[in-house]
Write a protein that holds these residues in place. Structure first.
Motif, mmCIF file in Angstrom:
data_model
loop_
_atom_site.group_PDB
_atom_site.id
_atom_site.type_symbol
_atom_site.label_atom_id
_atom_site.label_comp_id
_atom_site.label_asym_id
_atom_site.label_seq_id
_atom_site.Cartn_x
_atom_site.Cartn_y
_atom_site.Cartn_z
ATOM 1 N N UNK A 414 0.834 -1.215 0.000
ATOM 2 C CA UNK A 414 0.000 0.000 0.000
ATOM 3 C C UNK A 414 0.863 1.258 0.000
ATOM 4 N N UNK A 415 2.003 1.200 0.715
ATOM 5 C CA UNK A 415 2.897 2.359 0.733
ATOM 6 C C UNK A 415 3.414 2.639 -0.673
ATOM 7 N N UNK A 416 3.795 1.577 -1.403
ATOM 8 C CA UNK A 416 4.296 1.749 -2.762
ATOM 9 C C UNK A 416 3.212 2.296 -3.681
ATOM 10 N N UNK A 449 -9.197 1.099 0.084
ATOM 11 C CA UNK A 449 -9.355 2.342 0.842
ATOM 12 C C UNK A 449 -9.463 2.093 2.341
ATOM 13 N N UNK A 450 -9.842 0.877 2.728
ATOM 14 C CA UNK A 450 -9.868 0.548 4.157
ATOM 15 C C UNK A 450 -8.463 0.533 4.743
ATOM 16 N N UNK A 454 -4.537 4.396 6.259
ATOM 17 C CA UNK A 454 -3.637 4.133 7.387
ATOM 18 C C UNK A 454 -2.158 4.203 6.983
ATOM 19 N N UNK A 455 -1.873 4.330 5.687
ATOM 20 C CA UNK A 455 -0.492 4.292 5.211
ATOM 21 C C UNK A 455 0.296 5.474 5.769
ATOM 22 N N UNK A 487 -7.594 9.959 6.678
ATOM 23 C CA UNK A 487 -6.140 10.124 6.697
ATOM 24 C C UNK A 487 -5.746 11.473 7.300
ATOM 25 N N UNK A 488 -6.504 12.516 6.970
ATOM 26 C CA UNK A 488 -6.209 13.835 7.547
ATOM 27 C C UNK A 488 -6.484 13.854 9.043
#
Length: 493
Positions: A414-416, A449-450, A454-455, A487-488
């Motif tokens: 997910x980070x990538x 998106x779940x 959190x990334x 995320x924000x």
């Protein structure tokens, strides 16, 4: 998300040796050199260093222009360039104690060969180009000066010129021509430009006259374009002999057909009759030098070859793909095959970071590693466990056919994905390609998106906002916007 970008795309310049040969072949410099070698003890010059009128026929004859009605004018022009570039040294009438005060305005000086004349044959390409650039400055000044006929009636008895009455602004004239040359340079180096094709003079004139937000030009604007065309026609005729442009002048028959000024052509008219201009390789070099001297960021392919990997990856951030590839190729060539692994390690080290440019650096790092070849593999395998580089390392290995690549942890996947989208957003690429990327990455993983919100990536919320704007499936776009909000909130908490 875009960082600061260079003002202009990178230009591909010929080598200094090639450019120096072009400079030595410029017609005006060729004539200036011939006159500098012709000058001797009997050569008489006026107070301003110009050849006296009685010397012009001999100078024109030496240039093979005795039968040309403009031969004397060409000889005078070439002599001025020789003086301005140091090919000729002019000595004023002096006695042993200094200036001869008894010499009047009609006193004549003498001319001898200058130091720069020898440099054209014995000096380096840099020496030749430095002399040529001085010549370009002189010719540029000539191109923006009013014609003698414009101020002949304004010369006073003491020889001074009433420039206020002439209504001539030297700075404004120079700015106009510099603006036109900058636009021609941009058209030449831009991927969307005309490549090797010449630019129609009406289009070039319009580029500095017609406001960008104007739809159909008004009659007043068209008249301004026409006036600009005629100014440029005169200026390019002056600039062409120094070698910066190839120019096809306005067809003089148009001046008779249309009146004193050639009006911009209609769509069905032959555009070539209204003038065509093209920067030469030497012109690209010369205009870039002038722009850099004025503080304009005008990069050239090869500028980064001797820099560190951090400067390379930052420098090519917004280069067109082909130019970026060439720059990396030159950077690697400077290091040599023996240092390929070290170069790969340096690239990977420079790709780390959490700043705004970092995703784009990592994208270009991955592309650069493809040019390193298999020698990069040890350096790539060394970062498989790195949270920022492990993803791109796995992609690189898989693309090269490696079968022993360890599976990445889900967090790295997910980070990538977030990092890849962030890089493409910063690059401001093609919208359709960006939409395909967004939809492809977000659709590869169920429950994307779940997890994505959190990334732990600095650009997570911006990336999810972009997915919400770009995704063509309204339901998925809504999910992305909700994830961006989470995320924000997580970042603030």
């Amino acid at each position: 998300m875009s960082a600061e970008r260079p003002s202009l795309p990178p230009v591909r310049l010929h080598s200094e040796a090639e450019l120096a040969r072009d400079a030595l072949a410029a017609p005006l410099l060729v004539r200036a050199v011939r006159l500098a070698r012709w000058a001797g003890p009997g050569t008489r010059v006026g107070a301003g260093g110009e050849l006296v009128e009685t010397q012009l026929p001999a100078a024109a004859e030496h240039l093979g222009l005795a039968d040309d009605e403009d031969g004397a004018a060409y000889a005078s022009e070439a002599w001025r360039l020789a003086v301005d570039t140091g090919l000729v040294d002019v000595e004023d009438p002096q006695d042993e104690d200094g200036l001869d005060e008894t010499a009047g305005d009609d006193a004549e000086g003498t001319a001898t060969a200058g130091e720069n004349l020898a440099l054209l044959t014995s000096g380096s390409p840099q020496d030749v180009l430095a002399i040529w650039l001085d010549g370009l400055d002189a010719v540029h000044a000539d191109a923006t000066a009013p014609a003698f006929d414009d101020f002949a009636d304004l010369i006073g008895e003491d020889g001074s010129v009433d420039f206020d009455a002439l209504d001539w602004d030297p700075e404004a004239e120079a700015e106009f021509l510099d603006g036109v040359l900058a636009n021609l340079y941009l058209l030449t180096v831009s991927e969307a430009g005309p490549a090797d094709a010449p630019v129609p003079l009406p289009a070039l004139a319009a580029s500095v006259v017609v406001p960008e937000d104007m739809g159909e030009p008004t009659d007043d604007v068209l008249e301004q374009v026409s006036e600009a065309m005629m100014r440029l026609d005169e200026q390019f005729r002056v600039l062409e002999p120094i070698g910066i442009v190839e120019y096809r002048p306005v067809d003089e028959a148009l001046l008779t057909e249309e009146g004193e000024e050639a009006t911009p052509p209609a769509d069905d008219e032959d555009i070539t009759r209204y003038g065509l201009v093209k920067l030469t390789p030497l012109g690209l070099y010369g205009i870039r030098e002038r722009m850099q001297e004025a503080g304009v960021d005008a990069p050239a392919v090869g500028d980064l070859a001797d820099k560190g990997a951090d400067a390379l990856l930052d420098g090519i951030a917004y280069y067109p793909e082909e130019a970026a590839r060439s720059e990396v190729g030159l950077w690697l060539a400077r290091r040599g095959a023996d240092e390929a692994e070290a170069a790969a390690a340096e690239l990977l080290g420079a790709a780390r970071g959490a700043d705004r440019r970092a995703p784009l650096r990592r994208l270009h790092c991955q592309q650069a590693l493809a040019l390193v070849g298999p020698e990069a593999e040890p350096a790539v395998r060394a970062v498989l466990g790195d949270p920022e580089l492990g993803g791109l390392a796995r992609v690189w290995l898989v693309e090269r056919g490696a079968t022993d690549v360890p599976a990445p942890p889900e967090s790295m996947i997910f980070w990538l994905a977030v990092d890849t989208i962030a890089a493409q957003l910063d690059a401001d690429g093609d919208l359709d390609e960006l939409q395909e990327l967004v939809e492809g990455l977000s659709g590869q993983h169920s429950g994307f998106f779940d997890e994505a919100w959190r990334v732990d990536h600095p650009a997570t919320s911006e990336v999810l906002d972009a997915v919400g704007r770009l995704h063509r499936d309204r339901k998925i776009a809504k999910e992305a916007r909700k994830a961006a909000f989470k995320a924000r909130s997580r970042a603030k908490g």
